[in-house]
Each structure stands twice: as C-alpha cells, then as structure tokens.
Design a protein around this motif. Structure first.
Motif, PDB file in Angstrom:
ATOM      1  N   TRP A  80       0.830  -1.204   0.000  1.00  0.00           N
ATOM      2  CA  TRP A  80       0.000   0.000   0.000  1.00  0.00           C
ATOM      3  C   TRP A  80       0.866   1.257   0.000  1.00  0.00           C
ATOM      4  N   GLY A  81       1.974   1.220   0.713  1.00  0.00           N
ATOM      5  CA  GLY A  81       2.865   2.370   0.746  1.00  0.00           C
ATOM      6  C   GLY A  81       3.490   2.671  -0.612  1.00  0.00           C
ATOM      7  N   ALA A  84       0.952   4.219  -2.905  1.00  0.00           N
ATOM      8  CA  ALA A  84       0.809   5.644  -2.597  1.00  0.00           C
ATOM      9  C   ALA A  84       2.015   6.429  -3.108  1.00  0.00           C
ATOM     10  N   LEU A 105      -4.976   7.748  -3.508  1.00  0.00           N
ATOM     11  CA  LEU A 105      -3.817   8.153  -2.718  1.00  0.00           C
ATOM     12  C   LEU A 105      -4.189   8.181  -1.237  1.00  0.00           C
ATOM     13  N   GLU A 108      -4.810   4.407  -0.123  1.00  0.00           N
ATOM     14  CA  GLU A 108      -3.576   3.617  -0.028  1.00  0.00           C
ATOM     15  C   GLU A 108      -2.681   4.099   1.109  1.00  0.00           C
ATOM     16  N   THR A 109      -2.636   5.402   1.330  1.00  0.00           N
ATOM     17  CA  THR A 109      -1.864   5.929   2.455  1.00  0.00           C
ATOM     18  C   THR A 109      -2.467   5.448   3.771  1.00  0.00           C
ATOM     19  N   SER A 110      -3.784   5.486   3.869  1.00  0.00           N
ATOM     20  CA  SER A 110      -4.469   5.018   5.081  1.00  0.00           C
ATOM     21  C   SER A 110      -4.220   3.533   5.308  1.00  0.00           C
ATOM     22  N   CYS A 112      -1.700   1.773   4.271  1.00  0.00           N
ATOM     23  CA  CYS A 112      -0.294   1.625   4.663  1.00  0.00           C
ATOM     24  C   CYS A 112      -0.131   1.912   6.150  1.00  0.00           C
ATOM     25  N   LEU A 113      -0.724   2.997   6.610  1.00  0.00           N
ATOM     26  CA  LEU A 113      -0.623   3.359   8.030  1.00  0.00           C
ATOM     27  C   LEU A 113      -1.309   2.330   8.926  1.00  0.00           C
TER      28      LEU A 113
END
Length: 137
Positions: A80-81, A84, A105, A108-110, A112-113
C-alpha cells in the motif's frame, strides 16, 4: 491478532476483486482510469498485471495470514505504501491527480498506516522487548 487477520483478509479480497475483474473484462479495469485497450496484447497485459499478479497477491496473503501474520502485515505496508508513493511521484512528474487518483492516494496511504500500526501492535504483543530490539537490529 484477530483484527490483524481481518485486515489482511479484507485487503486480500480487495485485490482479488480487481483480479477477477481483470480476468473477466480487462477493459472494465481500465475504464476506471479512462484508458481504452486497443490490442490483444493490451488485453493480455492487463489480464496478467492485474489478474495474474492480483491473484498471486491474494493467495500469498492468505498463506501469510495463516502462517506469519507479521510478514503479511509488513508486506501490506510495503504494497500500500508503494502504491501511494507511485501516485506521489506522478504528482511531481506529471502533475495533479484527478479525482480517482486523489481518492486512491488517500485510501492507499491510510491502508499503509493501518498495516504499519497493526504490525507494530502484533509484534509488541508477541515479542518480549529484548527480542523486538534484536529483530530490529
């Protein structure tokens, strides 16, 4: 652990849904980004890249979810990171994203986190402090 496995399963199913769509109708995948496939090689490439690779990711995540949740979460954080990151690179090289790209974006950022946070929580729960330090080093 159950929350982590649920997150891995939801991520795997999301990848599977795009994979199935790509196998059945590659143009439907490309319609999401307003690209027309104009040759059999283009159809074949989308089936391979989104269908075949997506199915491989799905099966790999199911395997990792069963045998090593931490590796599955680390893999998802990377996946996911990097998705992004690819969108951020696009912003700097080609310009602003459209609504689709901006939405993904954020998603995918969410993801990843969330993956990273769950990885941290699972590792903290399962490893004594000294083992965690040794594993990081």
């Amino acid at each position: 652990m159950l929350v982590a496995q649920g997150f891995i399963l939801v991520s795997a199913l999301a990848l599977l849904s795009v994979s199935v769509m790509a196998f059945l109708n590659p143009q439907a995948v490309m319609d999401l980004v307003e690209v027309n496939l104009t040759s059999t090689d283009a159809f074949s490439s989308i089936r391979g890249a989104y269908g075949g690779v997506g199915l491989t990711l799905f099966l790999s995540l199911l395997f990792l979810m069963r045998y090593d949740v931490t590796k599955a979460l680390a893999f998802l954080a990377l996946l996911w990171g990097l998705y992004a990151l690819s969108r951020v690179i696009t912003i700097y090289t080609e310009g602003a994203l459209g609504a689709f790209g901006q939405q993904w974006l954020l998603i995918e950022t969410s993801l990843c986190l969330i993956s990273g946070t769950l990885l941290w929580a699972v590792r903290k729960q399962n490893l004594p402090q000294s083992s965690l330090i040794n594993e990081v080093i």
